[in-house]
Design an enzyme around this catalytic site. Structure first.
Site, PDB file in Angstrom:
ATOM      1  N   SER A  37       1.489   3.964  -1.228  1.00 25.85           N
ATOM      2  CA  SER A  37       1.133   4.516  -2.572  1.00 25.85           C
ATOM      3  C   SER A  37      -0.418   4.679  -2.320  1.00 25.85           C
ATOM      4  O   SER A  37      -1.136   5.395  -3.153  1.00 25.85           O
ATOM      5  CB  SER A  37       1.370   3.656  -3.646  1.00 25.85           C
ATOM      6  OG  SER A  37       1.159   2.310  -3.508  1.00 25.85           O
ATOM      7  N   ASP A 339      -4.392  -0.076 -11.771  1.00 26.28           N
ATOM      8  CA  ASP A 339      -3.238  -0.179 -12.701  1.00 26.28           C
ATOM      9  C   ASP A 339      -2.300  -1.773 -12.290  1.00 26.28           C
ATOM     10  O   ASP A 339      -1.300  -1.864 -12.816  1.00 26.28           O
ATOM     11  CB  ASP A 339      -2.174   0.777 -12.392  1.00 26.28           C
ATOM     12  CG  ASP A 339      -1.722   0.897 -10.957  1.00 26.28           C
ATOM     13  OD1 ASP A 339      -2.038   0.226 -10.119  1.00 26.28           O
ATOM     14  OD2 ASP A 339      -0.991   2.054 -10.633  1.00 26.28           O
ATOM     15  N   HIS A 342      -2.831  -0.495  -7.571  1.00 25.97           N
ATOM     16  CA  HIS A 342      -3.701   0.206  -6.931  1.00 25.97           C
ATOM     17  C   HIS A 342      -5.253   0.363  -7.403  1.00 25.97           C
ATOM     18  O   HIS A 342      -5.332  -0.226  -8.399  1.00 25.97           O
ATOM     19  CB  HIS A 342      -3.113   1.836  -6.989  1.00 25.97           C
ATOM     20  CG  HIS A 342      -1.616   1.683  -6.777  1.00 25.97           C
ATOM     21  ND1 HIS A 342      -0.717   1.723  -7.671  1.00 25.97           N
ATOM     22  CD2 HIS A 342      -0.730   1.720  -5.682  1.00 25.97           C
ATOM     23  CE1 HIS A 342       0.669   1.753  -7.627  1.00 25.97           C
ATOM     24  NE2 HIS A 342       0.477   1.700  -5.927  1.00 25.97           N
TER      25      HIS A 342
END
Ligand SMILES: *[C@@H]1O[C@H](CO)[C@@H](O)[C@H](O)[C@H]1NC(C)=O
Ligand SMILES: *[C@@H]1O[C@H](CO)[C@@H](O)[C@H](O)[C@H]1NC(C)=O
Ligand SMILES: *[C@@H]1O[C@H](CO)[C@@H](O)[C@H](O)[C@H]1NC(C)=O
Ligand SMILES: *[C@@H]1O[C@H](CO)[C@@H](O)[C@H](O)[C@H]1NC(C)=O
Length: 368
Positions: A37, A339, A342
């Protein structure tokens, strides 16, 4: 002397690059990326847009700082690889699973949630997680090898000589799935050599196909990341360091990165003509958390997510960023973490700069 020489070389390259990009002549003809991610520019949005752990990425406020819409990137804006592409005079590299894209300047095979180890490892060890998909590093490389024939056919070696390849952050998801699957820290630690060997052998698989410029990334300090601080807290003060991070999870990161950087040194000996850089997510995050105001982050919020709910880290998996009614901080550029897992566009910007010019990559990408 050596340092001076390196510095001069760097200045030369930067001025060359500046010249090159102002004339739109990239020094690399393409950029290929693999990862999870921290590098995914939209694959998970194509692969699993409605999966419970991923669908929030497709909601605002993801993308609010740069793209003004969610793109599947797990941030408020651009990732490190977006900056690298732009700096090299290349377009943002399209997610490899996207239809009808031009992959002649590269492709991004990274997928959110991806692991270094194959799915079978998790199945055999009875580790279940709804985020686990069949998107491991070896699967991503297989996708790349399948795409190769449409890019270069007979001229691949020549083409890849002039391309940049980046193996992104693999390993953090492996360790987190194990921890959330109830495995002990000793179990996690015992898998580090296997995870690192998996990354090393993937790098070798690329180098054997003629790749000449490769960036290999280490992992982050999980003990400073809201998801770990929230779900693996300790009642014993001495489990936390002076920054408020959980020591044991950071030690896993140090162990992994030490083994991986040794593996990179071995690869340089085995492939003396290839240029291989070790790039670091660990030390930049420690630097930001240690001295937030130096980097433009608000002191006191360094272990909190910008977007989320819950105390004390503004993180709760049951009400996290992208869900209805979950707020983001008014100015994400003052936060390190976006978040809870990340980083913000602002953090990725500083890390990208440190990878391109130093000090967060060895050697810096611009001297590759
Ligand atoms: C994962 O995908 C790869 C290649 O796409 C395939 O060969 C493999 O069988 C799949 N593994 C599982 C466990 O589904
Ligand atoms: C590669 O070969 C295939 C099949 O022979 C062909 O369809 C394709 O156009 C070729 N691609 C390039 C870039 O030459
Ligand atoms: C992990 O294992 C290594 C090698 O055995 C050891 O040196 C290190 O202290 C261990 N780290 C943790 C956090 O258990
Ligand atoms: C807290 O951890 C330290 C170091 O690991 C240990 O020596 C100490 O006994 C622990 N304290 C409690 C109350 O468990």
């Amino acid at each position: 002397m050596n340092a001076v020489l390196q510095y001069l070389q760097l200045l030369l390259l930067i001025s060359f690059l500046h010249h090159a990009s102002s004339n739109s002549i990239p020094i690399f003809n393409a950029f290929y990326s693999f990862g999870s991610s921290y590098e995914d520019t939209g694959n998970i949005a194509i692969l699993a847009p409605t999966a419970p752990g991923y669908r929030n990425l497709l909601n605002p406020p993801y993308g609010e700082t740069f793209f003004n819409r969610p793109t599947g990137r797990a941030s408020d804006g651009r990732l490190v690889i977006d900056r690298i592409a732009v700096c090299l005079g290349l377009p943002f590299i399209p997610p490899s699973l996207a239809q009808g894209q031009d992959f002649s300047k590269g492709a991004n095979f990274a997928v959110s949630g991806a692991t270094a180890l194959d799915l079978t490892f998790f199945q055999q060890n009875n580790i279940r997680n709804s985020l686990l998909q069949n998107t491991s590093l070896s699967v991503q490389i297989e996708w790349f090898e399948n795409q190769k024939s449409s890019i270069c056919n007979t001229t691949c070696v020549e083409y890849f000589t002039k391309s940049l390849f980046a193996l992104g952050k693999f390993g953090d998801n492996d360790y987190l799935y194990m921890l959330f699957g109830g495995k002990t820290i000793d179990f996690v630690n015992s898998t580090v050599p296997l995870v690192v060997e998996t990354i090393r052998s993937a790098a070798e698989r690329l180098l054997n196909q003629g790749v000449m410029h490769l960036v290999v990334s280490g992992i982050r300090p999980n003990g400073c990341i809201p998801v770990v601080l929230t779900y693996f807290p300790s009642t014993n003060r001495s489990d936390y360091d002076s920054l408020g991070c959980l020591k044991v999870y950071n030690n896993i990161g140090i162990y992994h990165n030490t083994l991986l950087s040794s593996a990179v040194k071995q690869l340089r000996l085995k492939f003396p003509l290839a240029k291989i850089s070790f790039s670091d997510y660990y030390n930049p995050i420690i630097d930001f958390v240690s001295n937030p105001s130096k980097y433009g982050f608000t002191s006191g919020t360094q272990l909190r997510a910008c977007c989320g709910t819950g105390e004390p880290y503004n993180f709760n998996l049951l009400a996290n960023c992208g869900q209805a009614g979950v707020p983001a901080c008014p100015n994400p550029s003052t936060f390190i973490n976006w978040d809870g897992i990340h980083l913000t566009d602002a953090s990725y910007d500083i890390i990208a700069d440190g990878w391109l010019k130093g000090p967060y990559a060895d050697p810096p990408i611009l001297v590759l």
